[in-house]
Scaffold this active site. Structure first.
Site, PDB file in Angstrom:
ATOM      1  N   ASP A 163       0.883  -1.177   0.000  1.00 50.26           N
ATOM      2  CA  ASP A 163       0.000   0.000   0.000  1.00 50.26           C
ATOM      3  C   ASP A 163       0.919   1.226   0.000  1.00 50.26           C
ATOM      4  OD1 ASP A 163      -1.891   1.931   0.218  1.00 50.26           O
ATOM      5  OD2 ASP A 163      -2.969   1.007   1.888  1.00 50.26           O
ATOM      6  N   THR A 221      -4.921   7.894   2.785  1.00 45.93           N
ATOM      7  CA  THR A 221      -4.940   8.916   1.719  1.00 45.93           C
ATOM      8  C   THR A 221      -5.806  10.111   2.113  1.00 45.93           C
ATOM      9  OG1 THR A 221      -4.823   7.048   0.211  1.00 45.93           O
ATOM     10  CG2 THR A 221      -5.223   9.182  -0.778  1.00 45.93           C
TER      11      THR A 221
HETATM   12  O1  LIG Z   1      -7.104   4.231   0.596  1.00 44.31           O
HETATM   13  P1  LIG Z   1      -6.135   4.178   1.727  1.00 44.31           P
HETATM   14  O2  LIG Z   1      -5.652   5.497   2.133  1.00 44.31           O
HETATM   15  O3  LIG Z   1      -5.026   3.210   1.451  1.00 44.31           O
HETATM   16  O4  LIG Z   1      -6.931   3.511   2.957  1.00 44.31           O
HETATM   17  C1  LIG Z   1      -7.362   4.197   4.076  1.00 44.31           C
HETATM   18  C2  LIG Z   1      -8.161   3.267   4.955  1.00 44.31           C
HETATM   19  O5  LIG Z   1      -8.534   3.840   6.171  1.00 44.31           O
HETATM   20  O6  LIG Z   1      -9.332   2.887   4.283  1.00 44.31           O
HETATM   21  C3  LIG Z   1      -9.364   1.492   4.221  1.00 44.31           C
HETATM   22  C4  LIG Z   1     -10.728   0.958   4.136  1.00 44.31           C
HETATM   23  O7  LIG Z   1     -11.450   1.335   5.277  1.00 44.31           O
HETATM   24  C5  LIG Z   1      -8.580   1.111   5.424  1.00 44.31           C
HETATM   25  O8  LIG Z   1      -8.326  -0.175   5.530  1.00 44.31           O
HETATM   26  C6  LIG Z   1      -7.424   1.975   5.250  1.00 44.31           C
HETATM   27  O9  LIG Z   1      -6.560   2.053   6.273  1.00 44.31           O
HETATM   28 MG   LIG Z   2      -4.909   1.347   2.679  1.00 44.88          MG
END
Ligand SMILES: O=P(O)(O)OC[C@@]1(O)O[C@H](CO)[C@@H](O)[C@@H]1O
Ligand SMILES: [Mg+2]
Length: 220
Positions: free
Chosen positions: A33, A38
């Site tokens: 990842d 994000t």
């Molecule tokens: O898209 P990104 O930034 O990698 O994911 C952010 C996030 O909060 O959303 C996902 C789904 O809830 C989480 O597993 C993850 O940590």
């Molecule tokens: Mg993620």
């Protein structure tokens, strides 16, 4: 990395978003990842990380998570321990939910039925008198906080293999448990997880949860 390890496979969030299949084969596989958190990144909320896991024969061998804004490097290698900037990590030994800090993430689906289940799971844990429930916007860093003993449990429906791979090695090497929300063994592709410092705590959380179906990473 592809040039250096031409026989290795890669599973990564952006490649999957562009349509690449997420199938974990016995080949050496990097599970990445590039930015976890994000939405935080966009808002300058400082829980943002890079997560890189590595599996061979479908077994997780090592994980590296870099908390960019704090310059903290979490590492774990199977059988060799877990560390943050060189300091050994150890999970908490908490078994009592009323003394536990529990972390989760909301998950990407926001339709009314999914939100109702998400809120009801949180309500169940609060009714069961969890000391606190927190959402920090990065599952990888939440899992690192669990590995460091700053939190006692984590659960989520709707995360992906690239959120879990590296953190799973780090938590296991810090003495913790990573399992399926059914209470059975972890399935990296199942888009769901419960993790805790102790098996008792993980089982308590798993028993309190209602399932939210997010399908599987390897069937998308
Ligand atoms: O898209 P990104 O930034 O990698 O994911 C952010 C996030 O909060 O959303 C996902 C789904 O809830 C989480 O597993 C993850 O940590
Ligand atoms: Mg993620």
């Amino acid at each position: 990395m592809q040039k250096r390890f031409p026989s290795h496979r890669f599973i990564a969030e952006e490649a999957a978003a562009a349509g690449a299949k997420c199938v974990l084969t016995p080949s050496p596989t990097w599970i990445i990842d590039p930015i976890d958190g994000t939405c935080n990144f966009v808002h300058r909320f400082p829980t943002v990380a890079v997560s890189i896991g590595f599996a061979v024969n479908q077994e997780l061998e090592f994980g590296v998570i870099y908390h960019c804004t704090e310059e903290r490097l979490y590492t774990g290698r199977r059988g060799r321990g877990a560390f943050c900037n060189g300091q050994r990590l150890q999970v908490s030994g908490e078994t009592d939910l009323s003394k536990a800090l529990v972390l989760t993430e909301i998950g990407p689906k926001r339709d009314p039925a999914t939100l109702k289940l998400f809120l009801s799971n949180m309500e169940r844990l609060l009714h069961a008198k969890a000391h606190g429930v927190r959402v920090i916007g990065s599952s990888t860093l939440a899992l690192c906080l669990l590995a460091s003993g700053a939190a006692d449990a984590y659960y989520q429906f709707g995360l992906h293999c690239w959120d879990l791979a590296a953190a799973t090695v780090i938590i296991r090497e810090a003495g913790g448990i990573v399992m399926d929300t059914s209470g059975g063994p972890l399935d990296l592709m199942s888009c769901r997880v419960v993790a805790a410092g102790t098996r008792e705590m993980a089982t308590l959380i798993a028993q309190a949860l209602q399932t939210i179906n997010y399908g599987r990473d390897d069937e998308k």
